[in-house]
Design an enzyme around this catalytic site. Structure first.
Site, PDB file in Angstrom:
ATOM      1  N   HIS A 188       0.827  -1.209   0.000  1.00  0.00           N
ATOM      2  CA  HIS A 188       0.000   0.000   0.000  1.00  0.00           C
ATOM      3  C   HIS A 188       0.862   1.261   0.000  1.00  0.00           C
ATOM      4  O   HIS A 188       1.307   1.707   1.058  1.00  0.00           O
ATOM      5  CB  HIS A 188      -0.903  -0.004   1.240  1.00  0.00           C
ATOM      6  CG  HIS A 188      -1.796  -1.203   1.316  1.00  0.00           C
ATOM      7  ND1 HIS A 188      -1.331  -2.454   1.665  1.00  0.00           N
ATOM      8  CD2 HIS A 188      -3.128  -1.333   1.077  1.00  0.00           C
ATOM      9  CE1 HIS A 188      -2.338  -3.311   1.636  1.00  0.00           C
ATOM     10  NE2 HIS A 188      -3.445  -2.663   1.287  1.00  0.00           N
ATOM     11  N   HIS A 236      -4.248   3.464  -3.288  1.00  0.00           N
ATOM     12  CA  HIS A 236      -4.367   2.872  -1.943  1.00  0.00           C
ATOM     13  C   HIS A 236      -3.552   1.592  -1.771  1.00  0.00           C
ATOM     14  O   HIS A 236      -2.705   1.525  -0.888  1.00  0.00           O
ATOM     15  CB  HIS A 236      -5.848   2.586  -1.622  1.00  0.00           C
ATOM     16  CG  HIS A 236      -6.024   1.657  -0.471  1.00  0.00           C
ATOM     17  ND1 HIS A 236      -6.124   2.103   0.819  1.00  0.00           N
ATOM     18  CD2 HIS A 236      -6.081   0.293  -0.402  1.00  0.00           C
ATOM     19  CE1 HIS A 236      -6.242   1.053   1.623  1.00  0.00           C
ATOM     20  NE2 HIS A 236      -6.227  -0.044   0.910  1.00  0.00           N
ATOM     21  N   ARG A 288     -17.599 -18.571  38.988  1.00  0.00           N
ATOM     22  CA  ARG A 288     -17.362 -17.113  38.907  1.00  0.00           C
ATOM     23  C   ARG A 288     -17.089 -16.556  40.302  1.00  0.00           C
ATOM     24  O   ARG A 288     -16.301 -15.644  40.490  1.00  0.00           O
ATOM     25  CB  ARG A 288     -18.532 -16.389  38.234  1.00  0.00           C
ATOM     26  CG  ARG A 288     -19.848 -16.538  38.951  1.00  0.00           C
ATOM     27  CD  ARG A 288     -20.959 -15.769  38.264  1.00  0.00           C
ATOM     28  NE  ARG A 288     -22.237 -16.084  38.881  1.00  0.00           N
ATOM     29  CZ  ARG A 288     -23.238 -15.240  39.003  1.00  0.00           C
ATOM     30  NH1 ARG A 288     -23.123 -14.008  38.552  1.00  0.00           N
ATOM     31  NH2 ARG A 288     -24.368 -15.605  39.554  1.00  0.00           N
ATOM     32  N   GLU A 342     -17.231  -4.254  24.755  1.00  0.00           N
ATOM     33  CA  GLU A 342     -16.409  -5.473  24.860  1.00  0.00           C
ATOM     34  C   GLU A 342     -15.216  -5.444  23.911  1.00  0.00           C
ATOM     35  O   GLU A 342     -14.107  -5.874  24.258  1.00  0.00           O
ATOM     36  CB  GLU A 342     -17.257  -6.725  24.550  1.00  0.00           C
ATOM     37  CG  GLU A 342     -18.369  -7.011  25.543  1.00  0.00           C
ATOM     38  CD  GLU A 342     -19.653  -6.234  25.234  1.00  0.00           C
ATOM     39  OE1 GLU A 342     -19.684  -5.503  24.219  1.00  0.00           O
ATOM     40  OE2 GLU A 342     -20.620  -6.360  26.008  1.00  0.00           O
ATOM     41  N   HIS A 374     -28.195 -15.585  24.976  1.00  0.00           N
ATOM     42  CA  HIS A 374     -27.139 -15.437  25.974  1.00  0.00           C
ATOM     43  C   HIS A 374     -26.399 -16.745  26.284  1.00  0.00           C
ATOM     44  O   HIS A 374     -25.448 -16.741  27.056  1.00  0.00           O
ATOM     45  CB  HIS A 374     -27.726 -14.884  27.279  1.00  0.00           C
ATOM     46  CG  HIS A 374     -27.998 -13.411  27.212  1.00  0.00           C
ATOM     47  ND1 HIS A 374     -28.749 -12.849  26.208  1.00  0.00           N
ATOM     48  CD2 HIS A 374     -27.602 -12.392  28.014  1.00  0.00           C
ATOM     49  CE1 HIS A 374     -28.814 -11.533  26.403  1.00  0.00           C
ATOM     50  NE2 HIS A 374     -28.120 -11.230  27.482  1.00  0.00           N
TER      51      HIS A 374
HETATM   52  C1  LIG Z   1     -11.303  -4.787   9.988  1.00  0.00           C
HETATM   53  C2  LIG Z   1     -10.802  -4.593   8.588  1.00  0.00           C
HETATM   54  N1  LIG Z   1     -11.680  -4.579   7.586  1.00  0.00           N
HETATM   55  C3  LIG Z   1     -11.247  -4.455   6.316  1.00  0.00           C
HETATM   56  C4  LIG Z   1      -9.919  -4.341   6.028  1.00  0.00           C
HETATM   57  C5  LIG Z   1      -9.437  -4.246   4.600  1.00  0.00           C
HETATM   58  N2  LIG Z   1      -8.935  -2.878   4.338  1.00  0.00           N
HETATM   59  C6  LIG Z   1      -7.641  -2.564   4.410  1.00  0.00           C
HETATM   60  S1  LIG Z   1      -7.335  -0.941   4.138  1.00  0.00           S
HETATM   61  C7  LIG Z   1      -8.978  -0.643   3.897  1.00  0.00           C
HETATM   62  C8  LIG Z   1      -9.452   0.747   3.555  1.00  0.00           C
HETATM   63  C9  LIG Z   1      -8.914   1.723   4.497  1.00  0.00           C
HETATM   64  O1  LIG Z   1      -9.152   3.015   4.081  1.00  0.00           O
HETATM   65  P1  LIG Z   1      -8.341   4.200   4.736  1.00  0.00           P
HETATM   66  O2  LIG Z   1      -8.260   4.011   6.178  1.00  0.00           O
HETATM   67  O3  LIG Z   1      -8.950   5.456   4.249  1.00  0.00           O
HETATM   68  O4  LIG Z   1      -6.887   4.025   4.183  1.00  0.00           O
HETATM   69  P2  LIG Z   1      -6.227   4.751   2.926  1.00  0.00           P
HETATM   70  O5  LIG Z   1      -7.083   4.406   1.738  1.00  0.00           O
HETATM   71  O6  LIG Z   1      -6.240   6.188   3.226  1.00  0.00           O
HETATM   72  O7  LIG Z   1      -4.879   4.157   2.849  1.00  0.00           O
HETATM   73  C10 LIG Z   1      -9.727  -1.796   4.034  1.00  0.00           C
HETATM   74  C11 LIG Z   1     -11.195  -1.872   3.884  1.00  0.00           C
HETATM   75  C12 LIG Z   1      -9.026  -4.378   7.135  1.00  0.00           C
HETATM   76  N3  LIG Z   1      -7.714  -4.305   6.977  1.00  0.00           N
HETATM   77  N4  LIG Z   1      -9.500  -4.468   8.387  1.00  0.00           N
END
Ligand SMILES: Cc1ncc(C[n+]2csc(CCOP(=O)(O)OP(=O)(O)O)c2C)c(N)n1
Length: 652
Positions: free
Chosen positions: A27, A258, A345, A399, A461
């Site tokens: 990235h 990205h 518990r 949580e 639950h």
């Molecule tokens: C919990 C989770 N869901 C989905 C992803 C896949 N994912 C990686 S980066 C991203 C988009 C992030 O966007 P942003 O924070 O704006 O990053 P930028 O494009 O600016 O680098 C996604 C959906 C992940 N890493 N973690």
């Protein structure tokens, strides 16, 4: 940006671009966009010593947007950490490279936590900031007094965990926590306007955060904001308007920057545009030595700090294990004296009141179920907004954040966090539990109401598949003790396992004590052991865990009156049992042809214990709302039913 600082920032940009290009994955967009902000942060504000990544009073830098990992690796290499060489960067994303796809925590490297699942780093950072405040209160601000910076993107802020964690941080007034929000309005699917129209300023302000808006490529504005937060009274988000893929003529400002290599042609254009006339991975001597100087300035900080530290001993380095043994032995002896029936518990609460007195690194809490999880004892002091003299955290109904924050507490200085909720809501904690295990952190999850035994609250639950799901996480010990003695023993194992998190599943309902005699030895230590047998020669093995161990004993007694003899194997921790020698396992598992298991949960885990011809008594559907004894009856978990089925099996 001044020419000098632009050069420093461009060094991050080009290391990142070139590493992603060489790996043919990764990235580039985030490192290119945030390079200016982190350059100013590291050069002028961040207190760190690249020659001692473990200096306890260092400022913490957490990259919550873990996909931008090359930003972190570039910074660590440029500032001279021994953990990352130029060669490591060339091996970005290759097998065994420290420069893994997403940052993976390793002590002594500058990689403060494992990130990648978006939002986790924010909760970790809240844990860091909280640990800092707790320790500052204990030892004084001469010893502990540092900032925690977390770089988060649009994605982190969309995740639910961010809302939970930021809200708690605002409530507690964690003034040393600073978020650098990479507000580039781009995520994978395109502009964030596709899915978000939050008013960030209002959002942060309503949590009790300050919110500063700047142009993330404007040195003056970056400097001014960072200067301001040094004296912050509240946690602060600096919203940095940046351009993703800054410097790329055709890709900047779009989702295509990205998560893909820019490509050779585009990289040539970036070099031209940013006037970076150097070979891939070649950082000009002058720029590198300036970065190295930035890395070394921390040596002075640390020396200055050491003078204040003098000879004062910090408890963090103490070894408590010898103490543990004594505490647990005495408690086990006391239990045997009364043999009072007790919910596990409650047994856990009893031992906690001793532990909290003896171990000042133990930081308890619950996600609004303190009275139900029995996590809070009379010896606890509550941590309150702006007042961190205490050892108990009311996490609220959060949580997921609780779990991510506990990871931060453990990472910061090996505090021992434990936190409670119902076992069913381990599902809400799961992504962070998985990271505790991956990072090898001693985090202890107290999960009460561990089966249909919770009764009337019903199937929403009553955990069914949770135990089996949790047991399948590598490096996680899932305990399900059968009585007070086993609860004590499981707690002891959890505390002594420095590199493994634990889930301790506890009952709501009272249980008879199955361990009636004191033995010094920790019998749960091997995960499963022979609790009883009613003849030297037996023809049946009964495996059970937790509340069903009592049921197993009842079944065993009833069968003995009909000349079917058996042994009962208590299995408080399958994960640990699986690691025993094959000799030990053979003795436990294969003495008899006939085998059965009893556990009021999914039977998934047990088939390998009982073999294809054995019987698994459990629940493979959702639970039922009813008084708990009726619920057990409904699912056939009674000695009458089990005895009939076992006799059918044996006589067949
Ligand atoms: C919990 C989770 N869901 C989905 C992803 C896949 N994912 C990686 S980066 C991203 C988009 C992030 O966007 P942003 O924070 O704006 O990053 P930028 O494009 O600016 O680098 C996604 C959906 C992940 N890493 N973690």
């Amino acid at each position: 940006m001044s020419k000098q600082n632009k050069d420093l920032a461009n060094a991050i940009r080009f290391l990142s671009i070139d590493a992603v290009e060489k790996a043919n994955s990764g990235h580039p967009g985030l490192p290119m966009g945030m390079a200016d902000v982190v350059t100013i942060l590291f050069k002028y504000y961040l207190k760190f010593n690249s020659q001692n990544p473990n200096w306890i009073n260092r400022d913490r830098f957490v990259l919550s947007a873990g996909h931008g990992s090359m930003l972190l690796y570039s910074l660590l290499y440029l500032t001279g950490y021994n953990s990352i060489s130029l060669n490591d960067i060339k091996n970005f994303r290759q097998l065994n490279s420290i420069c893994a796809g997403h940052p993976e925590y390793e002590i002594n490297t500058g990689i403060e936590t494992t990130t990648g699942p978006l939002g986790q780093g924010i909760a970790n950072a809240v844990g860091f900031a909280l640990a800092e405040e707790i320790l500052k209160k204990k030892f004084g601000k001469n010893i502990l007094n540092h900032k925690t910076y977390v770089l988060a993107g649009d994605g982190c802020l969309m995740e639910g965990i961010s809302h939970e964690a930021l809200s708690l941080a605002g409530h507690l007034k964690l003034k040393n926590l600073i978020m650098l929000f990479d507000n580039n309005s781009i995520s994978i699917d395109g502009p964030t306007s596709l899915s978000v129209s939050d008013n960030f300023k209002k959002r942060f302000n309503s949590y009790g955060w300050d919110f500063i808006e700047i142009d993330g490529h404007n040195e003056k504005q970056i400097t001014k904001a960072l200067k301001k937060v040094q004296k912050a009274k509240l946690p602060t988000a600096i919203s940095c308007k940046t351009t993703i893929g800054y410097g790329s003529p055709n890709k900047s400002g779009t989702a295509s920057a990205h998560g893909n290599p820019l490509g050779k042609n585009e990289i040539a254009l970036v070099r031209k545009k940013l006037k970076w006339d150097h070979e891939p991975f070649k950082i000009p001597e002058k720029i590198l030595s300036e970065w190295r100087e930035i890395g070394n300035k921390g040596i002075k900080h640390e020396i200055k700090w050491k003078k204040k530290y003098k000879s004062k001993k910090i408890f963090l380095e103490k070894n408590f294990l010898n103490n543990f043994n004594k505490i647990f032995e005495t408690q086990k002896q006391n239990t045997i004296k009364t043999l009072e029936p007790m919910a596990t518990r409650k047994s856990s609460e009893k031992i906690l009141s001793f532990l909290t007195e003896k171990i000042d690194t133990l930081i308890g809490g619950s996600a609004d179920l303190s009275g139900s999880n029995n996590t809070k004892t009379k010896n606890h002091k509550i941590i309150k907004p702006g007042n961190f003299k205490g050892n108990y955290i009311h996490y609220g109904v959060r949580e997921h954040a609780m779990s991510g924050i506990m990871n931060g507490l453990a990472l910061h200085s090996r505090l021992i966090p434990y936190g409670g909720t119902f076992l069913i809501f381990s599902d809400y904690c799961k992504p962070s539990i998985r990271l505790s295990a991956l990072m090898k952190l001693r985090v202890i999850y107290i999960m009460s109401h561990d089966s249909i035994g919770l009764g009337e609250d019903g199937p929403t639950h009553q955990p069914i598949e949770q135990l089996s799901g949790l047991r399948s996480i590598p490096n996680l010990n899932v305990f399900r003790p059968a009585d007070t003695t086993e609860t004590l023993e499981c707690w002891q194992i959890a505390l002594e396992n420095l590199n493994t998190p634990s889930v301790i599943a506890l009952t709501r309902q009272k249980l008879d004590q199955v361990r009636k005699e004191f033995v010094k030895e920790n019998r749960c230590f091997k995960g499963a052991y022979e609790l009883s047998r009613n003849n030297e020669k037996i023809n049946l093995t009964i495996f059970a865990s937790g509340s069903e161990v009592n049921l197993a004993i009842e079944v065993s007694h009833k069968l003995a009156t009909q000349n079917i003899y058996s042994k009962v194997i208590s299995v408080p921790c399958l994960n640990i049992f699986q690691k025993q020698t094959s000799n030990y396992k053979e003795k436990i598992l294969n003495e008899t042809k006939h085998k059965v298991s009893i556990e009021a949960a999914s039977t998934d885990n047990w088939r390998k214990f009982v073999g294809n011809n054995g019987l698994c008594f459990g629940i493979d559907s959702f639970g039922k709302s009813a008084p708990y004894k009726d619920a057990f009856k409904h699912f056939g978990l009674t000695s009458e039913n089990i005895v009939i089925k076992i006799k059918e099996m044996i006589n067949n």
